[in-house]
Design an enzyme around this catalytic site. Structure first.
Site, PDB file in Angstrom:
ATOM      1  N   GLY A  65       0.942  -1.273   0.017  1.00 30.12           N
ATOM      2  CA  GLY A  65       0.038  -0.001   0.097  1.00 30.12           C
ATOM      3  C   GLY A  65       0.878   1.301  -0.077  1.00 30.12           C
ATOM      4  N   ALA A 107      -1.420  -2.783   7.968  1.00 28.03           N
ATOM      5  CA  ALA A 107      -2.491  -2.848   6.996  1.00 28.03           C
ATOM      6  C   ALA A 107      -3.726  -2.195   7.552  1.00 28.03           C
ATOM      7  CB  ALA A 107      -2.822  -4.503   7.228  1.00 28.03           C
ATOM      8  N   THR A 119     -10.361   2.131   5.519  1.00 33.50           N
ATOM      9  CA  THR A 119     -11.346   3.068   6.030  1.00 33.50           C
ATOM     10  C   THR A 119     -12.536   2.560   5.419  1.00 33.50           C
ATOM     11  OG1 THR A 119     -11.038   4.466   4.152  1.00 33.50           O
ATOM     12  CG2 THR A 119      -9.872   5.178   6.341  1.00 33.50           C
ATOM     13  N   GLN A 170     -15.299   9.010  11.511  1.00 31.43           N
ATOM     14  CA  GLN A 170     -14.658   7.712  11.726  1.00 31.43           C
ATOM     15  C   GLN A 170     -14.473   7.069  13.115  1.00 31.43           C
ATOM     16  OE1 GLN A 170     -10.592   9.405  10.444  1.00 31.43           O
ATOM     17  NE2 GLN A 170     -10.756   7.625   8.563  1.00 31.43           N
ATOM     18  N   TYR A 198     -12.837   3.815  12.609  1.00 29.27           N
ATOM     19  CA  TYR A 198     -11.130   3.752  12.242  1.00 29.27           C
ATOM     20  C   TYR A 198     -10.585   4.282  13.564  1.00 29.27           C
ATOM     21  CZ  TYR A 198      -7.191   5.226   9.721  1.00 29.27           C
ATOM     22  OH  TYR A 198      -5.863   5.375   9.215  1.00 29.27           O
ATOM     23  N   PRO A 238       0.725   8.534  11.728  1.00 27.42           N
ATOM     24  CA  PRO A 238       0.797   9.496  10.701  1.00 27.42           C
ATOM     25  C   PRO A 238      -0.501  10.613  10.828  1.00 27.42           C
ATOM     26  CG  PRO A 238       1.137   7.191  10.012  1.00 27.42           C
ATOM     27  CD  PRO A 238       0.620   7.174  11.354  1.00 27.42           C
ATOM     28  N   TYR A 255      -2.439  13.137   7.883  1.00 29.67           N
ATOM     29  CA  TYR A 255      -2.820  12.866   6.652  1.00 29.67           C
ATOM     30  C   TYR A 255      -1.663  13.065   5.567  1.00 29.67           C
ATOM     31  CZ  TYR A 255      -7.592  13.152   8.062  1.00 29.67           C
ATOM     32  OH  TYR A 255      -8.618  13.146   8.852  1.00 29.67           O
ATOM     33  N   VAL A 256      -1.474  11.659   4.929  1.00 30.18           N
ATOM     34  CA  VAL A 256      -0.208  11.246   3.919  1.00 30.18           C
ATOM     35  C   VAL A 256      -0.839  11.152   2.753  1.00 30.18           C
ATOM     36  CG1 VAL A 256       1.532   9.836   3.763  1.00 30.18           C
ATOM     37  CG2 VAL A 256       0.681  10.353   6.056  1.00 30.18           C
TER      38      VAL A 256
HETATM   39  N1  CAA Z   1     -17.363  18.693  12.363  1.00 30.58           N
HETATM   40  C1  CAA Z   1     -18.555  18.955  12.682  1.00 30.58           C
HETATM   41  N2  CAA Z   1     -19.415  18.631  11.686  1.00 30.58           N
HETATM   42  C2  CAA Z   1     -19.166  18.320  10.365  1.00 30.58           C
HETATM   43  C3  CAA Z   1     -17.880  18.091   9.841  1.00 30.58           C
HETATM   44  C4  CAA Z   1     -16.924  18.155  11.208  1.00 30.58           C
HETATM   45  N3  CAA Z   1     -15.613  18.019  11.064  1.00 30.58           N
HETATM   46  N4  CAA Z   1     -17.776  17.634   9.030  1.00 30.58           N
HETATM   47  C5  CAA Z   1     -19.074  17.845   8.588  1.00 30.58           C
HETATM   48  N5  CAA Z   1     -19.936  18.074   9.296  1.00 30.58           N
HETATM   49  C6  CAA Z   1     -21.264  18.350   9.110  1.00 30.58           C
HETATM   50  C7  CAA Z   1     -21.585  18.783   7.873  1.00 30.58           C
HETATM   51  O1  CAA Z   1     -21.594  20.434   8.116  1.00 30.58           O
HETATM   52  C8  CAA Z   1     -22.951  18.404   7.617  1.00 30.58           C
HETATM   53  O2  CAA Z   1     -23.931  19.198   8.585  1.00 30.58           O
HETATM   54  P1  CAA Z   1     -25.363  19.517   8.288  1.00 30.58           P
HETATM   55  O3  CAA Z   1     -26.047  18.119   7.899  1.00 30.58           O
HETATM   56  O4  CAA Z   1     -26.080  20.254   9.150  1.00 30.58           O
HETATM   57  O5  CAA Z   1     -25.313  20.231   6.756  1.00 30.58           O
HETATM   58  C9  CAA Z   1     -23.032  17.263   8.208  1.00 30.58           C
HETATM   59  O6  CAA Z   1     -21.982  17.208   9.149  1.00 30.58           O
HETATM   60  C10 CAA Z   1     -22.833  16.152   7.209  1.00 30.58           C
HETATM   61  O7  CAA Z   1     -21.510  16.458   6.578  1.00 30.58           O
HETATM   62  P2  CAA Z   1     -20.919  15.709   5.253  1.00 30.58           P
HETATM   63  O8  CAA Z   1     -21.533  16.146   4.181  1.00 30.58           O
HETATM   64  O9  CAA Z   1     -19.681  15.628   5.285  1.00 30.58           O
HETATM   65  O10 CAA Z   1     -21.585  14.318   5.250  1.00 30.58           O
HETATM   66  P3  CAA Z   1     -21.661  13.015   4.519  1.00 30.58           P
HETATM   67  O11 CAA Z   1     -22.395  12.143   5.002  1.00 30.58           O
HETATM   68  O12 CAA Z   1     -21.535  13.457   3.152  1.00 30.58           O
HETATM   69  O13 CAA Z   1     -20.020  12.496   4.682  1.00 30.58           O
HETATM   70  C11 CAA Z   1     -18.020  11.601   5.831  1.00 30.58           C
HETATM   71  C12 CAA Z   1     -19.708  11.826   5.735  1.00 30.58           C
HETATM   72  C13 CAA Z   1     -17.869  10.843   4.685  1.00 30.58           C
HETATM   73  C14 CAA Z   1     -17.537  10.841   6.833  1.00 30.58           C
HETATM   74  C15 CAA Z   1     -17.338  13.043   5.502  1.00 30.58           C
HETATM   75  O14 CAA Z   1     -17.730  13.735   6.457  1.00 30.58           O
HETATM   76  C16 CAA Z   1     -15.725  12.587   5.599  1.00 30.58           C
HETATM   77  O15 CAA Z   1     -15.206  12.147   4.465  1.00 30.58           O
HETATM   78  N6  CAA Z   1     -14.994  13.053   6.691  1.00 30.58           N
HETATM   79  C17 CAA Z   1     -13.651  13.020   6.890  1.00 30.58           C
HETATM   80  C18 CAA Z   1     -13.341  11.691   7.136  1.00 30.58           C
HETATM   81  C19 CAA Z   1     -11.784  11.478   7.333  1.00 30.58           C
HETATM   82  O16 CAA Z   1     -11.183  12.325   7.631  1.00 30.58           O
HETATM   83  N7  CAA Z   1     -11.194  10.391   6.765  1.00 30.58           N
HETATM   84  C20 CAA Z   1      -9.936  10.088   6.779  1.00 30.58           C
HETATM   85  C21 CAA Z   1      -9.379   9.216   5.631  1.00 30.58           C
HETATM   86  S1  CAA Z   1      -7.891   9.068   5.498  1.00 30.58           S
HETATM   87  C22 CAA Z   1      -7.401   8.475   6.777  1.00 30.58           C
HETATM   88  O17 CAA Z   1      -8.068   7.900   7.808  1.00 30.58           O
HETATM   89  C23 CAA Z   1      -5.864   8.067   7.165  1.00 30.58           C
HETATM   90  C24 CAA Z   1      -5.311   8.673   8.316  1.00 30.58           C
HETATM   91  O18 CAA Z   1      -5.254   7.900   9.285  1.00 30.58           O
HETATM   92  C25 CAA Z   1      -5.439  10.075   8.576  1.00 30.58           C
END
Ligand code: CAA
Length: 248
Positions: free
Chosen positions: A14, A91, A94, A152, A155, A185, A187-188
């Site tokens: 990965g 491994a 998400t 998350q 996760y 880590p 965000y990479v």
């Molecule tokens: N804090 C508070 N409220 C938040 C927010 C936050 N950080 N993010 C979104 N919201 C709110 C929005 O404003 C929205 O509010 P309303 O319903 O009142 O309009 C509501 O929450 C829904 O938000 P979304 O449109 O984002 O919801 P969605 O269902 O379309 O998406 C989600 C949900 C897919 C989880 C999306 O929020 C997301 O991708 N979040 C980030 C997740 C993330 O950081 N993943 C990391 C992946 S990489 C990784 O994990 C590697 C690592 O180790 C770092």
């Protein structure tokens, strides 16, 4: 000449795993990169690509969410390459969802692949490390295991759990020549973060004090530090590599 120590990297083909494999190979380890059994073709292509870059590395299929398959994999690695001296539990997957939309599958698979795998694989190489009186276990966690992240719960739970495991096993390994540490880590630049919605990722990166994502090599460098013989007094730590996103 003594044989090179064997390093097993789960999720080794990965984004972050590849950089860790390359770094450990450069540092003189015999590297075995684990991949999921469904990724056989990708693993063969990966091995060829790595050979083209000058890295002589092995791959091994194994479903780390299964104890039995992890045992089979560990036994095979030992038989083919020798006892595992370095294990990097990298491994991870998400299944991001707000909690109200999180179905049981998305919860369980993330806990199985990201956290139960750490037990499954480490348990099956631990006795080799005890016998050798030497070992390095590195668990690749996440900034989101330290601070939580909207979307998350699954996760972040798994990633926080990894460090509880690290601190406990570090105490058991301390008098046996085995160190156990976590790297967290931020965000990479990997396919995992690329899969996020662009606007969500951009908003997160804008909040990183360094204003950029990390590079896989920067995570590999932290792993190399913890693996090095000269750092054998470091155990039970959680080393953040996150551009300042979370400090404590
Ligand atoms: N804090 C508070 N409220 C938040 C927010 C936050 N950080 N993010 C979104 N919201 C709110 C929005 O404003 C929205 O509010 P309303 O319903 O009142 O309009 C509501 O929450 C829904 O938000 P979304 O449109 O984002 O919801 P969605 O269902 O379309 O998406 C989600 C949900 C897919 C989880 C999306 O929020 C997301 O991708 N979040 C980030 C997740 C993330 O950081 N993943 C990391 C992946 S990489 C990784 O994990 C590697 C690592 O180790 C770092």
């Amino acid at each position: 000449m003594t044989a090179a120590r064997v390093a097993l990297v789960t999720g080794g083909i990965g984004g972050i795993g590849t950089a860790i494999c390359q770094r450990l190979a450069r540092d003189g380890f015999r590297v075995v990169a684990n991949h999921h059994p469904s990724e056989q073709e990708a693993a063969e292509a990966w091995k060829n690509d790595q050979a083209g870059l000058g890295f002589d590395m092995e791959t091994i299929a194994g479903d780390v969410s299964s104890f039995d398959d992890s045992k089979r994999m560990a036994d095979e690695v030992r038989a083919q390459h020798g006892p595992v001296a370095v294990l990097v539990n990298c491994a991870g997957i998400t299944r991001d969802k707000t909690f109200k939309k999180m179905e049981e599958d998305a919860w369980r698979v993330v806990i199985d692949v990201n956290l139960n795998s750490v037990y499954n694989v480490t348990r099956n190489v631990w006795e080799c490390m005890l016998e050798a009186g030497f070992g390095r276990v590195i668990n690749i966690s996440s900034v989101n295991g330290q601070r939580g992240q909207f979307g998350q719960t699954n996760y972040a739970t798994a990633k926080a759990g990894m460090h509880g495991f690290t601190m406990s096993l570090a105490q058991e390994g301390a008098a046996k020549g085995i160190t156990v540490n976590t790297v967290s880590p931020g965000y990479v630049e990997t396919p995992m973060t690329l899969a996020m919605r662009d606007d969500v990722r951009e908003a997160i990166v804008a909040g990183v004090p360094m204003r950029r994502m990390g590079k896989p090599e920067e995570i590999a460098s932290a792993v190399a530090f913890l693996v090095a013989d000269e750092n054998g007094y470091v155990t039970g730590v959680n080393l953040p590599v996150n551009g300042g996103l979370f400090m404590h």
